[in-house]
Design an enzyme around this catalytic site. Structure first.
Site, PDB file in Angstrom:
ATOM      1  N   SER A  45       0.788  -1.238   0.000  1.00 21.98           N
ATOM      2  CA  SER A  45       0.000   0.000   0.000  1.00 21.98           C
ATOM      3  C   SER A  45       0.815   1.280   0.000  1.00 21.98           C
ATOM      4  O   SER A  45       0.225   2.364  -0.097  1.00 21.98           O
ATOM      5  CB  SER A  45      -0.967   0.010   1.183  1.00 21.98           C
ATOM      6  OG  SER A  45      -2.105  -0.774   0.887  1.00 21.98           O
ATOM      7  N   LYS A  48       0.222   3.788  -2.742  1.00 19.66           N
ATOM      8  CA  LYS A  48      -0.755   4.874  -2.706  1.00 19.66           C
ATOM      9  C   LYS A  48      -0.112   6.247  -2.613  1.00 19.66           C
ATOM     10  O   LYS A  48      -0.781   7.260  -2.847  1.00 19.66           O
ATOM     11  CB  LYS A  48      -1.738   4.626  -1.572  1.00 19.66           C
ATOM     12  CG  LYS A  48      -2.619   3.395  -1.846  1.00 19.66           C
ATOM     13  CD  LYS A  48      -3.511   3.038  -0.685  1.00 19.66           C
ATOM     14  CE  LYS A  48      -4.417   1.859  -1.069  1.00 19.66           C
ATOM     15  NZ  LYS A  48      -4.242   0.693  -0.232  1.00 19.66           N
ATOM     16  N   SER A 103      -6.207   3.572   3.883  1.00 20.03           N
ATOM     17  CA  SER A 103      -5.595   2.721   2.858  1.00 20.03           C
ATOM     18  C   SER A 103      -6.663   1.969   2.062  1.00 20.03           C
ATOM     19  O   SER A 103      -6.532   0.782   1.752  1.00 20.03           O
ATOM     20  CB  SER A 103      -4.611   1.732   3.497  1.00 20.03           C
ATOM     21  OG  SER A 103      -3.630   1.303   2.568  1.00 20.03           O
ATOM     22  N   LYS A 216       3.204   6.597   4.957  1.00 17.26           N
ATOM     23  CA  LYS A 216       2.270   5.575   4.463  1.00 17.26           C
ATOM     24  C   LYS A 216       2.825   4.205   4.811  1.00 17.26           C
ATOM     25  O   LYS A 216       4.003   3.928   4.561  1.00 17.26           O
ATOM     26  CB  LYS A 216       2.081   5.677   2.955  1.00 17.26           C
ATOM     27  CG  LYS A 216       1.017   4.726   2.417  1.00 17.26           C
ATOM     28  CD  LYS A 216      -0.384   5.196   2.754  1.00 17.26           C
ATOM     29  CE  LYS A 216      -1.446   4.151   2.478  1.00 17.26           C
ATOM     30  NZ  LYS A 216      -1.455   3.073   3.476  1.00 17.26           N
TER      31      LYS A 216
END
Length: 221
Positions: A45, A48, A103, A216
């Site tokens: 993730s 992202k 997320s 993140k």
């Protein structure tokens, strides 16, 4: 990927558990520490960060996303999401909070379809941006980071992508937000409360780190 403000760091090598890592000073691009930084890895993730960067630079922050059936349901079982409904409408700016805090993979799909016309079209934009930034071992196939053999990057490239994202105050604000209230929509009659999964910025979390103001996280099995 995380970044710090006003924290001094040592250039001495550190013993870390991660097989790959890089520490980059964002304003100058100076690499302070690296370990297998160009080795191919599955980004999960943290993908992202690139999704947010492409969306922000698209100039469509105030546009509306109407979520398709494909965006909502074209996900693996157990995939992270925020329960977006088919036909639900969110602004791009609001969707970015769902992307970066929760997320949400359903949100990632909706952003991709709106900006790129399709998931594959958005992946093309991601790869073009990676090439523009000088990435050397990166290829994206989706906006969320679910496992795909052709979806990969390396620590060095993710540092460059994050460095580019940090140039945008909108990215800094969203990625550093600890919690966000999503108002009612045309499909959901109550407010939704989204919390940032990054424990380094949640004051009561086990891994809270004073000085870290955003980032993140991501994982796959």
């Amino acid at each position: 990927v995380f970044w710090w403000d006003g924290i001094s760091v040592s250039a001495e090598p550190a013993a870390i558990e991660a097989p790959s890592a890089v520490l980059l000073e964002s304003s100058t691009g100076k690499v302070i520490f690296e370990q297998n930084a160009r080795e191919r890895r599955s980004p999960a993730s943290i993908t992202k960060i690139m999704t947010a960067l492409v969306a922000i630079e698209s100039g469509k922050l105030d546009s509306k996303i109407r979520f398709s059936e494909n965006a909502v349901y074209n996900l693996e079982e157990g995939s992270s999401h925020v329960g977006i409904q088919v036909g639900e409408v969110l602004s791009m700016r609001r969707a970015l909070y769902g992307l970066m805090l929760e997320s949400a993979n359903d949100v990632a799909n909706g952003i991709a379809e709106t900006v790129g016309g399709s998931i594959s079209g958005f992946a093309d934009l991601m790869n073009a941006k990676a090439a523009e930034l000088g990435c050397v071992n990166t290829h994206f196939t989706n906006p969320h980071g679910l496992q795909n053999e052709e979806h990969y990057t390396c620590a060095r490239d993710m540092a460059l992508i994050t460095q580019a994202a940090l140039k945008h105050p909108t990215f800094q604000k969203i990625a550093g937000t600890t919690n966000y209230t999503c108002p009612k929509t045309n499909k959901v009659a109550e407010e939704r409360y989204w919390y940032n999964h990054n424990q380094m910025i949640q004051e009561n979390a086990e891994y809270y780190y004073e000085g870290c103001f955003g980032g993140k996280t991501g994982f796959t099995s």
